[in-house]
Design an enzyme around this catalytic site. Structure first.
Site, PDB file in Angstrom:
ATOM      1  CB  THR A 136      -1.723   4.492   2.584  1.00 35.22           C
ATOM      2  OG1 THR A 136      -1.732   4.166   3.812  1.00 35.22           O
ATOM      3  CG2 THR A 136      -0.298   4.898   2.944  1.00 35.22           C
ATOM      4  CE  LYS A 157      -0.296   1.066   4.587  1.00 36.28           C
ATOM      5  NZ  LYS A 157       0.203   2.358   5.324  1.00 36.28           N
TER       6      LYS A 157
END
Length: 331
Positions: free
Chosen positions: A249, A192
């Protein structure tokens, strides 16, 4: 609730936030940091003003400058250091290993240079058969420190250890879910960060919301392909530890990885962006994701272009155009 203390190794923002959350349950928590002056400040201030200002320490949280003191009577240890410092911290732990050690970590990323997942590094340094767990999911340290509503995953093949950690973390504003899929949780936490750099670049270039969502969705596909090939489970990668952490994120400027991408898109060099932002896990992980993908015969085109920008000096607009020119194919 367990009464025995738990040691948290790492006095950064994330280690401090987790130590605070663990201590909110009343369990004794010892927070170890390398710098004695920093520890002295935390003891005096009853907060970590350097890394997590404004988050007061519960009474049961005690900062420690000596590793032996932090580990005393603690069979449960949580490591919260950057990926490049993980092995070094394990080696220090090996020299002071508590009896009956159960080890958890909140470190995200593949080991730089080897591409190993954290559980493989643990097995190499501390041996096989150790109860292990990873804490991961969509969490920013500042929000955990302030006690804002949060959910995360505690993944472990040891159900008792996972339940003990989740019980200590769980509270009125904090939900801790357990999972047996250690590998899937680790892969989600590593990949991620790489995709978030790409999302920052996309937004920084002014590509808009459509492009951002497309990049997140196709980034999730890369994460799932890689995670399943390494032995992770799809359900983990579409849950908090994968998709949840990815969306967080990629979309909020509290993320250093996203801000790093924004900085690159603004024309700053990699060195300038690093100097401005500090440690960027995705910048270290991009090459490892590409190397692992190549070894498994798996396509990771977004990671490849992030790697090209970070490590090969390819301009952000050129990297974006490489993705847009890819051959059309079924989803």
């Amino acid at each position: 609730m367990l009464k025995e203390p738990i040691a948290v190794l790492g006095g950064g923002a994330w280690g401090t936030a987790l130590a605070i959350q663990l201590a909110r349950s009343g369990r004794a928590v010892r927070l170890w940091a390398r710098d004695p002056a920093h520890v002295a400040e935390m003891i005096s201030d009853r907060e970590n003003r350097r890394r997590l200002p404004g988050a007061a320490f519960p009474d049961s949280l005690q900062p420690e400058a000596e590793l032996t003191a932090a580990l005393a009577d603690s069979r449960d240890v949580l490591i919260a250091v950057p990926s490049h410092a993980f092995r070094e911290t394990l080696e220090a732990l090996r020299a002071n290993r508590p009896e009956g050690l159960r080890l958890a970590w909140a470190t995200k990323g593949f080991e730089p240079g080897t591409g190993r997942l954290a559980e493989a590094v643990v097995a190499e340094v501390l041996g096989e058969g150790l109860p292990m767990a990873v804490l991961t999911g969509p969490t920013f340290a500042a929000e955990v420190g302030r006690g804002l509503p949060t959910a995360m995953t505690v993944a472990s093949t040891d159900a008792t250890f996972a339940a003990d950690l989740a019980d200590t973390l769980h509270g009125d504003h904090f939900r801790a879910y357990t999972s047996p899929d250690l590998i899937g949780a680790e892969v989600g936490g590593a990949v991620k960060n790489v995709i978030a750099i790409g999302a920052g670049v996309s937004d920084g270039l002014g590509f808009g919301a459509n492009a951002r969502v497309a990049l997140i969705t196709r980034g999730l596909a890369e994460m799932i392909r890689l995670g399943e090939a390494l032995g992770g489970q799809r359900d983990t990668l579409t849950g908090l530890a994968g998709m949840g952490d990815l969306v967080l994120t990629c979309t909020d400027d509290q993320s250093r990885n996203r801000r790093f991408g924004l900085a690159l898109a603004s024309g700053k060099s990699v060195d300038e962006a690093r100097a401005e932002i500090g440690l960027v896990e995705g910048a270290m992980a991009a090459a490892e994701v590409c190397r692992i993908g190549a070894g498994l015969g798996i396509e990771v085109p977004i990671a490849e272009q992030v790697h090209a920008m970070v490590d090969q000096g390819v301009p952000p607009l050129e990297a974006a155009e490489q993705l847009l020119r890819r051959e059309r194919k079924p989803e």
